[in-house]
Design a protein around this motif. Structure first.
Motif, PDB file in Angstrom:
ATOM      1  N   ARG A  80       0.834  -1.206   0.000  1.00 25.37           N
ATOM      2  CA  ARG A  80       0.000   0.000   0.000  1.00 25.37           C
ATOM      3  C   ARG A  80       0.866   1.253   0.000  1.00 25.37           C
ATOM      4  O   ARG A  80       0.525   2.243  -0.647  1.00 25.37           O
ATOM      5  CB  ARG A  80      -0.928  -0.004   1.212  1.00 25.37           C
ATOM      6  N   ARG A 137       1.998   1.724  -3.510  1.00 28.26           N
ATOM      7  CA  ARG A 137       0.943   2.217  -4.399  1.00 28.26           C
ATOM      8  C   ARG A 137       0.634   3.691  -4.149  1.00 28.26           C
ATOM      9  O   ARG A 137       0.274   4.421  -5.059  1.00 28.26           O
ATOM     10  CB  ARG A 137      -0.314   1.369  -4.260  1.00 28.26           C
ATOM     11  N   ALA A 138       0.778   4.107  -2.881  1.00 19.45           N
ATOM     12  CA  ALA A 138       0.571   5.529  -2.590  1.00 19.45           C
ATOM     13  C   ALA A 138       1.604   6.358  -3.349  1.00 19.45           C
ATOM     14  O   ALA A 138       1.292   7.427  -3.882  1.00 19.45           O
ATOM     15  CB  ALA A 138       0.676   5.783  -1.095  1.00 19.45           C
ATOM     16  N   ARG A 177       2.906   5.516  -6.135  1.00 17.80           N
ATOM     17  CA  ARG A 177       2.518   5.479  -7.543  1.00 17.80           C
ATOM     18  C   ARG A 177       1.503   6.585  -7.854  1.00 17.80           C
ATOM     19  O   ARG A 177       1.547   7.195  -8.914  1.00 17.80           O
ATOM     20  CB  ARG A 177       1.932   4.110  -7.872  1.00 17.80           C
TER      21      ARG A 177
END
Lengths: 352, 305, 255
Positions: free
Chosen positions: A192, A195-196, A198
């Protein structure tokens, strides 16, 4: 529920994993010839590298164009240590992984200070430097001649990995391990955090995520995957040359990733399998595959940026959301408390 | 006595050779630098205006070389006609890329346009390779004379490269400064939102910019190919070096691209000669790694990116 | 709560923020207004640690946080939202919020590999926190939706929720009401009040004057990077310097 929905639900169950693994285990028995088994083993090896690329590029959003270079580093470390220094295969194999992590760390702390385009261009250059060093540093790498007679993995007298089928199972084992680790990372808080990043560096930093530490970690993980895959590749093909570091392999891997679904858990595997077998079945494509791959990349990023797996998951998540809305309005009518969305979201999150 | 005189003469002679070789490297550096500058200029214009790092730019350069080659060898056309034909075709190709690929991706995440650019590059290279094979070809040139300037031997084509490249840069400069379209491009490179506010037609500017970058690539290729070789992968190294140059010079900066081109050109000419020919291609990248390690925003960037 | 002394940020020769000093009290709604290009966003970026100031100091709860990295400042309890809402559009709303509590957890790669107790506990904690903030912003009914499918106002609320998931004491809101209609703006103002009622200090940049005037306890007015006024809405409204600044620049005057 229609059949399509049932099938799609089945894809998300643990039973699906078992079906896949059983199918992979049985493959050598149903394969038409040894060559097909070899191609499959090779595809597994590439898939491992693509999983690595997915961590830095798919999860973390940093387009790493040196990935093929780290694959070549793994292959060369294994080849040099076994052929020129007489190391045992497995020691050299571990060394290859460590080298991939070490060089990845060094390249990472420099390149990851750069953002977006700068990072992509910088890594393109890093990949090219790796290629040039392999091509020119003859004392170490044998230059353009390449390295021959690389030993197969040591089977300790129990298995003979020079045979295709045993190697197939070895590659399968490593591939499954890779997917397993990738799954752990993807579904965890660590994934996570990636992805943050990203979404946006600024957003991630404002959420207290240390950009540099997380990016370097993702990068090192990806280069380790790449070099382990490279070392396996050397053990399978048993002859390597500077072409292994050609940037075209990086582009191949980007294609696999994009076709399968960038940032998804099963995307790297699906993409690698689809493209490998597509290329195999269209033999004339081998040399000119880029005539198809090039426009394919363009069409994918414009029209299907999420790839096969990503599109499937998106379709499914939307359907589930709609189903839940419907369910909720029914429940509200019955004056029951709404169900917690936690359980179903966990499912969606797990595979996103 | 005699020995002494001999050794003095010899050392003078050696000194002369050294100087000659030195000047020879200056000439090499200037040749390389002006070509690098041309290619980097196209790249930096596109980047400045559209924020697309066009990885396909090297492939456009390669296509430019092939168009010139075919026009001359297969159609027997004159060198300059070939150059014009090449410039037009590559400009059209570049505009097509903009319309069909980069324009639809304007709002996409930053990773997508890069991947699409790579896709275009792979496609163009594979097409050329399928049609013409992977072999190396030599492009003919009418300028095969060797000029003799102050004891130095200079191939005429090199003079043509340097003069041609700088002339084109001058024309581009005039175009950007003196014409309406040119100043629009500059305005948009400096401030995209501002340009939109004053009602600049962004589509037209984008197409124009791609067309210019195509012309620069094609002319660069036609100038440089006669002293080099023509083959499908000829754009690979060049595009990477052009990227290094525009990072050094500041992405989007026009003078930066020219100065950066010359820096890399000279670094390669001298590095290749005095250090190692084997590793001369690595010099640009080593410089990049070194500079970005110290200053992550590039050499000539001001303020915030 | 937040004490700013002589804060200056120069880009090249240009001062985007020039010698600004101000103090924001805890549990209040503080607003920063000013014409476009007045340096409001730069001011936020400086406080949040996105860029270091050229001069001056920032004190947060008595601690000097000047030049501290963004992620450390976030961990100290300053959260922020951005002008454009940045969310993971492909995931569900709830899924977007889980990472918000990551900064209060310890798990590392090793925990991930062995799937440690600590990791499982922390993931449960993050998920619970996500659900909590989702309830808080009044969106628990759409937690399962794909983020791309929800309305602009709902996205704004999700962004608030994400900031709240970090357990902040101070929240910086950058144009929270940008791009939404008046009715939604009123609802959002209600949410901001609710945040303050629950012990969060708010600091916001906004162009919508009605909203600011009815909402803020204290307003700072920036113009060309300099503080030209501060005080209650009433004081600011009647300040001739402020009126001059707003009339002088034709933008935003009507807002």
């Amino acid at each position: 529920m229609n059949a399509l929905q049932k099938i799609s639900d089945f894809f998300m169950t643990p039973a699906m994993k078992i079906v896949l693994i059983v199918a992979a285990v049985l493959f050598p028995f149903v394969a038409g010839n040894e060559y097909q088994i070899y191609v499959m083993a090779l595809a597994f090896v590439w898939a491992i590298a693509v999983y690595g690329m997915n961590i830095i590029t798919g999860l973390c959003g940093q387009l790493n164009l040196a990935h093929g270079g780290f694959f070549a580093i793994g292959a060369y470390v294994l080849a040099i240590l076994t052929v020129d220094h007489g190391w045992g295969f497995w020691w050299a194999f571990v060394a290859a992984g460590v080298a991939g992590a070490g060089f990845g760390f060094l390249a990472g702390i420099v390149s990851l200070r750069l953002k977006e385009h700068y990072f992509a261009i910088f890594t393109l250059c890093v990949g090219f430097i790796i290629y040039l060093l392999i091509d020119k540093w003859e004392e170490l790498t044998h230059g353009a001649l390449g390295i021959i007679n690389i030993p197969a993995p040591n089977g300790f007298g129990l298995v003979d990995f020079t045979e295709t089928t045993p190697f197939y199972y070895l590659a399968l084992t490593f591939m499954v391990l890779s997917v397993w680790l990738a799954a752990r990372i993807t579904n965890s808080l660590l994934g996570r955090s990636f992805r943050a990043i990203r979404i946006s560096d600024d957003l991630a930093a404002s959420l207290g995520i240390n950009l540099m530490r997380n990016k370097v970690l993702a990068f090192v993980l990806s280069t380790t995957y790449a070099s382990v895959a490279g070392a396996l590749y050397a053990g399978l093909v048993r002859f390597i040359g500077p072409a292994e570091a050609d940037v075209v392999h990086t582009f191949d891997m980007i294609t696999y990733l994009l076709v399968g679904g960038i940032g998804t858990l099963m995307g790297p595997l699906v993409g690698t399998m689809v493209i490998t077998w597509l290329t195999q079945s269209l033999q004339f494509l081998e040399e000119y595959r880029m005539i198809v791959f090039g426009p394919l990349l363009v069409v994918l990023v414009i029209f299907f940026p999420r790839g096969v797996v990503g599109s499937f998951l998106g379709w499914r998540a939307r359907r589930m959301a709609a189903a839940q809305d419907a369910g909720k309005s029914q429940e509200n009518a019955k004056k029951k408390s709404p169900t917690s969305p936690v359980a179903t979201n966990r499912e969606a999150g797990n595979h996103a | 006595m005699q020995d002494h005189a001999n050794s003095v003469a010899a050392s003078q002679y050696r000194g002369g050779i050294a100087l000659d070789l030195f000047l020879q490297q200056v000439l090499n550096g200037l040749t390389l630098g002006s070509i690098y500058g041309l290619v980097a200029l196209g790249l930096t214009l596109v980047y400045g205006i559209l924020h697309v790092p066009n990885f396909a730019h090297g492939a456009l350069y390669m296509v430019g070389a092939y168009v010139s080659y075919i026009t001359m060898v297969d159609f027997g056309a004159n060198y300059w006609i070939a150059m014009i034909a090449s410039a037009i075709s590559v400009a059209v190709l570049a505009v097509l890329c903009e319309r069909l690929v980069f324009n639809p991706l304007r709002e996409a995440p930053p990773i997508h346009d890069k991947i699409a650019a790579i896709g275009i590059m792979l496609f163009l290279e594979a097409m050329v390779q399928m049609k013409f094979g992977a072999e190396f070809r030599r492009m003919p040139t009418p300028y095969t004379d060797i000029l003799d300037v102050a004891g130095m031997t200079i191939p005429a084509q090199r003079v043509l490269i340097i003069i041609g490249a700088f002339a084109l840069m001058a024309v581009l400069h005039l175009f950007l400064k003196k014409t309406m379209t040119g100043s629009t491009i500059v305005a948009m490179a400096q401030n995209r939102e501002g340009a939109f506010l004053v009602g600049i037609d962004a589509n037209r500017v984008a197409m124009m910019t791609f067309a210019i970058s195509g012309v620069l690539a094609a002319v660069g290729a036609t100038l440089f190919a006669p002293i080099n070789l023509v083959y499908p992968a000829m754009g690979h190294l060049l595009i990477m070096k052009a990227f290094v140059i525009i990072i050094l010079g500041g992405m989007g900066s026009i003078p930066g691209a020219i100065v950066g081109g010359l820096i890399i050109g000279f670094a390669e000419a001298f590095g290749g000669f005095y250090i190692s020919t084997d590793y001369k291609d690595i010099i640009a990248f080593a410089l990049l790694v070194l500079i970005l390690s110290v200053k992550p925003t590039g050499l000539f960037t001001k303020g915030v990116r | 709560m937040l004490k700013i002394n002589n804060l200056t940020k120069r880009f090249g020769g240009l001062a985007a923020v020039n010698n600004v000093s101000i103090e924001f009290e805890a549990n209040k709604i503080n607003a920063i207004i000013g014409p476009n290009g007045a340096g409001k966003s730069t001011f936020f970026n400086l406080v949040a640690g996105a860029m270091p100031p050229t001069e001056g100091t920032i004190e947060y709860q008595g601690m000097n946080i000047t030049g501290m990295a963004c992620d450390r400042i976030a961990r100290l309890g300053i959260a922020r939202t951005f002008q454009t809402t940045m969310l993971f559009e492909e995931s569900t709303v709830l899924d977007n919020l889980i990472v918000g509590h990551r900064l209060r957890t310890q798990s590392r790669l090793w925990d991930v590999i062995i799937n440690s107790r600590r990791l499982r506990d922390e993931e449960a904690k993050c998920r619970a926190r996500a659900q909590e903030v989702l309830d808080f912003v009044g969106l628990s009914h759409i937690g399962h939706r794909i983020t791309a499918d929800i309305s602009q106002e709902e996205k704004k609320r999700v962004a608030f929720a994400l900031a709240l998931a970090t357990d902040p004491e101070l929240v910086l809101l950058d144009e929270p009401a940008g791009g939404i209609n008046p009715e939604e703006t009123e609802n959002l103002a209600g949410l901001i009040r609710k945040m303050v009622d629950h012990g969060v200090t708010v600091c916001l940049i906004e162009h919508k004057m009605d909203m600011i005037m009815s909402l803020a306890d204290k307003i700072m007015v920036l113009d060309h990077g300099e503080k030209i006024a501060e005080g209650t809405p009433e004081e600011v409204r009647n300040n001739p310097v402020v009126i001059e600044a707003y009339l002088g620049s034709d933008e935003d005057a009507a807002a």
